[in-house]
Design a protein around this motif. Structure first.
Motif, mmCIF file in Angstrom:
data_model
loop_
_atom_site.group_PDB
_atom_site.id
_atom_site.type_symbol
_atom_site.label_atom_id
_atom_site.label_comp_id
_atom_site.label_asym_id
_atom_site.label_seq_id
_atom_site.Cartn_x
_atom_site.Cartn_y
_atom_site.Cartn_z
ATOM 1 N N LEU A 86 0.844 -1.190 0.000
ATOM 2 C CA LEU A 86 0.000 0.000 0.000
ATOM 3 C C LEU A 86 0.879 1.240 0.000
ATOM 4 O O LEU A 86 1.785 1.351 0.827
ATOM 5 N N SER A 87 0.617 2.166 -0.913
ATOM 6 C CA SER A 87 1.330 3.451 -0.975
ATOM 7 C C SER A 87 0.478 4.511 -0.311
ATOM 8 O O SER A 87 -0.697 4.643 -0.631
ATOM 9 N N ILE A 88 1.081 5.270 0.600
ATOM 10 C CA ILE A 88 0.338 6.316 1.286
ATOM 11 C C ILE A 88 1.197 7.565 1.410
ATOM 12 O O ILE A 88 2.404 7.528 1.199
ATOM 13 N N GLY A 89 0.541 8.643 1.786
ATOM 14 C CA GLY A 89 1.240 9.889 2.051
ATOM 15 C C GLY A 89 1.057 10.899 0.949
ATOM 16 O O GLY A 89 0.993 10.553 -0.230
ATOM 17 N N ILE A 90 0.946 12.145 1.367
ATOM 18 C CA ILE A 90 0.820 13.237 0.416
ATOM 19 C C ILE A 90 2.127 14.015 0.345
ATOM 20 O O ILE A 90 2.598 14.354 -0.726
ATOM 21 N N PHE A 91 2.730 14.265 1.493
ATOM 22 C CA PHE A 91 4.020 14.962 1.539
ATOM 23 C C PHE A 91 5.125 14.058 2.053
ATOM 24 O O PHE A 91 6.284 14.240 1.733
ATOM 25 N N ASN A 92 4.755 13.099 2.886
ATOM 26 C CA ASN A 92 5.698 12.175 3.503
ATOM 27 C C ASN A 92 5.340 10.777 3.005
ATOM 28 O O ASN A 92 4.479 10.120 3.564
ATOM 29 N N TYR A 93 6.001 10.345 1.944
ATOM 30 C CA TYR A 93 5.609 9.110 1.273
ATOM 31 C C TYR A 93 6.066 7.883 2.048
ATOM 32 O O TYR A 93 7.191 7.808 2.517
ATOM 33 N N ARG A 94 5.152 6.922 2.138
ATOM 34 C CA ARG A 94 5.452 5.666 2.788
ATOM 35 C C ARG A 94 4.830 4.537 1.975
ATOM 36 O O ARG A 94 3.761 4.687 1.400
ATOM 37 N N ILE A 95 5.523 3.420 1.985
ATOM 38 C CA ILE A 95 4.975 2.206 1.378
ATOM 39 C C ILE A 95 4.907 1.169 2.479
ATOM 40 O O ILE A 95 5.903 0.883 3.138
ATOM 41 N N LEU A 96 3.699 0.668 2.694
ATOM 42 C CA LEU A 96 3.481 -0.350 3.711
ATOM 43 C C LEU A 96 3.480 -1.716 3.037
ATOM 44 O O LEU A 96 2.770 -1.928 2.052
ATOM 45 N N LEU A 97 4.271 -2.607 3.570
ATOM 46 C CA LEU A 97 4.393 -3.956 3.017
ATOM 47 C C LEU A 97 3.942 -4.980 4.051
ATOM 48 O O LEU A 97 4.067 -4.752 5.254
ATOM 49 N N PRO A 98 3.458 -6.125 3.573
ATOM 50 C CA PRO A 98 3.135 -7.193 4.528
ATOM 51 C C PRO A 98 4.410 -7.656 5.235
ATOM 52 O O PRO A 98 5.514 -7.569 4.682
ATOM 53 N N ARG A 99 4.258 -8.129 6.453
ATOM 54 C CA ARG A 99 5.397 -8.625 7.228
ATOM 55 C C ARG A 99 6.108 -9.726 6.445
ATOM 56 O O ARG A 99 5.483 -10.512 5.764
ATOM 57 N N GLN A 100 7.407 -9.739 6.536
ATOM 58 C CA GLN A 100 8.248 -10.736 5.877
ATOM 59 C C GLN A 100 8.097 -10.726 4.362
ATOM 60 O O GLN A 100 8.069 -11.768 3.712
ATOM 61 N N ALA A 101 8.014 -9.539 3.788
ATOM 62 C CA ALA A 101 7.873 -9.421 2.333
ATOM 63 C C ALA A 101 9.045 -10.079 1.618
ATOM 64 O O ALA A 101 8.876 -10.682 0.564
ATOM 65 N N ALA A 102 10.228 -9.994 2.198
ATOM 66 C CA ALA A 102 11.411 -10.591 1.566
ATOM 67 C C ALA A 102 11.284 -12.108 1.481
ATOM 68 O O ALA A 102 11.810 -12.729 0.552
ATOM 69 N N ASP A 103 10.603 -12.708 2.441
ATOM 70 C CA ASP A 103 10.418 -14.164 2.424
ATOM 71 C C ASP A 103 9.272 -14.576 1.510
ATOM 72 O O ASP A 103 9.277 -15.687 0.976
ATOM 73 N N ARG A 104 8.307 -13.722 1.337
ATOM 74 C CA ARG A 104 7.126 -14.054 0.535
ATOM 75 C C ARG A 104 7.347 -13.857 -0.955
ATOM 76 O O ARG A 104 6.659 -14.474 -1.769
ATOM 77 N N PHE A 105 8.271 -12.944 -1.326
ATOM 78 C CA PHE A 105 8.453 -12.598 -2.734
ATOM 79 C C PHE A 105 9.902 -12.799 -3.137
ATOM 80 O O PHE A 105 10.819 -12.483 -2.380
ATOM 81 N N ASN A 106 10.106 -13.271 -4.379
ATOM 82 C CA ASN A 106 11.475 -13.391 -4.877
ATOM 83 C C ASN A 106 11.958 -12.028 -5.385
ATOM 84 O O ASN A 106 11.203 -11.048 -5.370
ATOM 85 N N GLY A 107 13.184 -11.951 -5.858
ATOM 86 C CA GLY A 107 13.775 -10.679 -6.283
ATOM 87 C C GLY A 107 13.005 -9.991 -7.399
ATOM 88 O O GLY A 107 12.790 -8.774 -7.359
ATOM 89 N N ASP A 108 12.590 -10.756 -8.412
ATOM 90 C CA ASP A 108 11.830 -10.168 -9.523
ATOM 91 C C ASP A 108 10.476 -9.643 -9.049
ATOM 92 O O ASP A 108 10.025 -8.577 -9.465
#
Length: 186
Positions: A86-108
Motif C-alpha cells: 500500500l502506498s500512502i502519504g501526500i508529503f511524507n511518502y510511505r509504502i506499507l508492506l506485509p510482514r516478511q515481504a522478503a520471504d514471501r516474494f522473490n527478487g523479480d
C-alpha cells in the motif's frame, strides 16, 4: 378546524426541503466519518509498522526509484496487519508492506512490486484518492461522482501495472504475482 391536515410537504413541522437537507447532511456526515475512519486505520498501520531492514527489499525499491527517476524520499514499513502492499502519504511518502515481504516474494517480484507502488507515489495517487474520497462524501447523490472515482482508481492501478510490466517486459510473471497476492487476501 378539526378536519384540517397539515400540507403534504410538511411533516412534523419540517418542509420537504428541510427533510431533504437533513437527509443529505446525515449521509454526507456518515460518508465523511467512514473516510476519516479509513485514514485513522492507515495511520495506525503506519504507527505499528516497523522499518524494512531486509537488504533485498530496500535494494529492489532503490533500483525502482532510479528506473523511475524519483528523487523524493520514501519510507518502507512492514506490518502484521497489512495484507497487500500500500502506498500512502501526500508529503511524507510511505509504502506499507506485509510482514516478511522478503520471504514471501522473490527478487523479480519485489522489483515489480516496487515499480508498481512507486508509480502510485510518482502519480500522486494518495493525494488524488484523498481528494476523490472527499468529493464523493460531499457530492454522493450524483452517480457520476461514484463512477468517476471508481474509474480513477482503476486507471491508477492500470498505469501502475503497466509501468511494472514495461520495466521487465514480462507479463505472465507479474500477472501471477497479482493473482497470488489476491488469493492471500482475507
Amino acid at each position: 378546524l378539526e378536519g384540517l391536515q397539515p400540507p403534504p410537504e410538511a411533516v412534523a413541522g419540517l418542509s420537504i426541503s428541510e427533510i431533504l437537507t437533513i437527509a443529505y447532511l446525515s449521509v454526507a456526515t456518515f460518508l465523511t466519518l467512514l473516510t476519516l475512519l479509513a485514514v485513522f486505520r492507515v495511520r495506525y498501520w503506519t504507527y505499528k509498522g516497523i522499518p524494512v531492514t531486509d537488504k533485498r527489499v530496500i535494494d529492489a525499491f532503490e533500483e525502482a526509484k532510479r528506473n523511475l527517476s524519483m528523487k523524493a524520499p520514501c519510507f518502507l514499513l512492514e506490518g502484521d496487519t497489512i495484507d497487500a502492499p500500500l502506498s500512502i502519504g501526500i508529503f511524507n511518502y510511505r509504502i506499507l508492506l506485509p510482514r516478511q515481504a522478503a520471504d514471501r516474494f522473490n527478487g523479480d517480484e519485489l522489483r515489480d512490486l516496487a515499480h508498481h507502488e512507486l508509480t502510485h507515489i510518482r502519480q500522486m495517487d494518495p493525494f488524488v484518492f484523498a481528494y476523490t474520497a472527499i468529493l464523493r462524501s460531499v457530492l454522493f447523490p450524483n452517480p457520476l461522482i461514484w463512477l468517476a472515482t471508481n474509474q480513477i482508481r482503476l486507471l491508477s492501478e492500470f498505469c501502475a501495472d503497466e509501468t511494472a510490466i514495461r520495466q521487465t517486459g514480462k507479463v505472465k510473471p507479474y500477472a501471477n504475482l497479482l493473482v497470488r497476492i489476491a488469493e492471500e487476501l482475507p
